[in-house]
Design a protein around this motif. Structure first.
Motif, PDB file in Angstrom:
ATOM      1  N   ALA A  87       0.679  -1.369   0.025  1.00 60.93           N
ATOM      2  CA  ALA A  87       0.035  -0.342   0.325  1.00 60.93           C
ATOM      3  C   ALA A  87       1.362   0.866  -0.057  1.00 60.93           C
ATOM      4  CB  ALA A  87      -1.055   0.004   1.570  1.00 60.93           C
ATOM      5  N   VAL A  88       1.910   1.352   0.476  1.00 65.98           N
ATOM      6  CA  VAL A  88       3.176   2.060   0.754  1.00 65.98           C
ATOM      7  C   VAL A  88       3.629   2.535  -0.331  1.00 65.98           C
ATOM      8  CG1 VAL A  88       5.268   3.746   1.761  1.00 65.98           C
ATOM      9  CG2 VAL A  88       3.099   2.134   2.992  1.00 65.98           C
ATOM     10  N   MET A  89       4.194   0.940  -1.482  1.00 62.16           N
ATOM     11  CA  MET A  89       5.535   0.903  -2.414  1.00 62.16           C
ATOM     12  C   MET A  89       4.537   2.010  -3.153  1.00 62.16           C
ATOM     13  SD  MET A  89       7.123  -1.353  -1.725  1.00 62.16           S
ATOM     14  CE  MET A  89       8.268  -1.726  -3.431  1.00 62.16           C
ATOM     15  N   ALA A 210      12.413   2.540   0.523  1.00 58.23           N
ATOM     16  CA  ALA A 210      12.619   3.198   1.412  1.00 58.23           C
ATOM     17  C   ALA A 210      11.488   3.446   2.569  1.00 58.23           C
ATOM     18  CB  ALA A 210      14.078   3.646   1.303  1.00 58.23           C
ATOM     19  N   ALA A 211      10.848   3.830   1.570  1.00 59.76           N
ATOM     20  CA  ALA A 211       9.594   4.488   2.002  1.00 59.76           C
ATOM     21  C   ALA A 211       8.734   3.428   2.797  1.00 59.76           C
ATOM     22  CB  ALA A 211       8.374   4.741   1.143  1.00 59.76           C
ATOM     23  N   PRO A 215      14.458  -2.998   3.478  1.00 57.53           N
ATOM     24  CA  PRO A 215      16.238  -3.316   3.643  1.00 57.53           C
ATOM     25  C   PRO A 215      16.988  -3.587   2.594  1.00 57.53           C
ATOM     26  CG  PRO A 215      15.812  -4.547   5.721  1.00 57.53           C
ATOM     27  CD  PRO A 215      14.622  -3.957   4.481  1.00 57.53           C
ATOM     28  N   MET A 216      16.039  -3.008   1.641  1.00 59.40           N
ATOM     29  CA  MET A 216      16.974  -3.883   0.268  1.00 59.40           C
ATOM     30  C   MET A 216      18.006  -3.481  -0.121  1.00 59.40           C
ATOM     31  SD  MET A 216      14.818  -5.621  -1.847  1.00 59.40           S
ATOM     32  CE  MET A 216      12.991  -6.581  -1.147  1.00 59.40           C
ATOM     33  N   LEU A 217      19.698  -3.428  -0.614  1.00 65.89           N
ATOM     34  CA  LEU A 217      20.553  -3.677  -0.499  1.00 65.89           C
ATOM     35  C   LEU A 217      20.746  -2.381  -1.095  1.00 65.89           C
ATOM     36  CD1 LEU A 217      23.772  -4.168  -0.240  1.00 65.89           C
ATOM     37  CD2 LEU A 217      23.222  -5.483  -2.633  1.00 65.89           C
ATOM     38  N   PRO A 218      19.249  -1.402  -2.392  1.00 67.04           N
ATOM     39  CA  PRO A 218      19.989   0.005  -2.991  1.00 67.04           C
ATOM     40  C   PRO A 218      19.656   1.025  -1.955  1.00 67.04           C
ATOM     41  CG  PRO A 218      19.497  -1.657  -4.831  1.00 67.04           C
ATOM     42  CD  PRO A 218      18.880  -2.268  -3.416  1.00 67.04           C
TER      43      PRO A 218
END
Length: 315
Positions: A87-89, A210-211, A215-218
């Protein structure tokens, strides 16, 4: 003068019919069909290699049906657990649970029923090993990747991607009843393919992750580090793919070398652009990764269907 051509009442789409289509479409969307398509592209070549020819069409069809239900189950349950993230992405906010198109309870039941059906179907039409591995893949994807790794470590997609490698092993075991070393090599091809594929996507949608607090690597590393890791995994993927050469013919051997070199060129281009601070195009590598995997496995299917003598190592 304008005229209106009347639509016969029996052919006009009623609100109820539109609503039914929307509901069916929402449940189909829960299974993430585009992801399933890519997984099935790898299953058939694995079965052809296992048979070193054309296996029974019914066996192939039954394996694909069972595999589709298993993947759909895992994806639907993933949607249930990740509804808050989706819902955020921006990339995922149109998914059914994110926009409340399907009740959470219904989506959960739907995912569980698909999982049970996949086991029963594969057990009845292939063998117990294939059915058990399908259930294992569902459990690993949902319990280990989605519920534990995804929100806790930047290496989430590395280890979580193992679930996406299972279709080739399931396809192989459906034909042979066991797990031979070529099945493990194919597993490794997809395992090492997953980080370059997904990190390229995550570079593009870094702000989304990020939002959402993922914690994906990028998100947690510099672009230079991410690009370097993509190059490393790309090299390992290409070299690992060549381990299939002893079990295949020259069609696959030649094509995998050419496709691998093609992919490495673009991986290095991405790393070079990032290192120099120039505009990078990670989505180009992302789309290329889909093409690469499809092309390599299509070459594997053609090679196996032709039944060419295996090459063995050329040195």
């Amino acid at each position: 003068m304008s005229s209106v051509i009347p639509v016969p009442a029996d052919t006009a789409e009623t609100p109820a019919r539109r609503s039914a289509r929307a509901v069916v479409g929402a449940y189909v969307a829960l299974t993430k069909p585009r992801i399933i398509e890519l997984l099935l592209v790898t299953t058939v070549p694995a079965m052809l290699l296992a048979a070193r020819g054309i296996p029974s069409p019914w066996l192939v069809l039954n394996t694909l049906v069972g595999g589709t239900m298993a993947a759909g189950s895992a994806n639907a349950l993933n949607c249930v657990v990740d509804a808050d993230i989706d819902a955020v992405m921006k990339r995922t906010k149109s998914r059914p649970l994110a926009r409340h198109a399907v009740p959470t309870r219904n989506a959960l039941v739907f995912g569980l029923v698909l999982g049970v059906l996949s086991f029963g179907w594969l057990y009845a039409t292939t063998n117990l090993l294939a059915a058990a591995m399908a259930v294992g893949a569902i459990l690993f994807y949902v319990l280990v990747y989605t519920m534990v790794l995804k929100r806790r470590t930047s290496q989430n997609i590395v280890w979580g991607g193992a679930a996406g490698c299972m279709p080739v092993v399931i396809g192989w075991s459906a034909v042979t009843g066991d797990v031979g070393w070529p099945a493990l090599v194919m597993f490794g091809v997809i395992f090492f393919w997953t980080p370059p594929h997904f990190w390229a996507l995550a570079m593009k949608f870094r702000d989304d992750y990020a939002a959402a607090g993922v914690p994906m690597l990028p998100v947690v590393a510099t672009p230079q580090h991410v690009a370097k890791q993509i190059v490393i995994y790309s090299w390992v993927m290409v070299l690992w793919t060549l381990l299939l050469v002893p079990a295949t013919g020259w069609v696959f051997a030649a094509f995998s070398i050419l496709a691998g070199a093609w992919f490495l060129v673009y991986a290095h281009k991405l790393e070079s652009a990032v290192r120099r601070g120039e505009p990078a195009k990670p989505m180009k590598l992302f789309h290329l990764s889909n093409t690469y995997l499809t092309a390599v496995f299509v070459a594997l299917a053609v090679d196996s269907a032709l039944g060419l003598p295996v090459t063995g190592w050329p040195f």
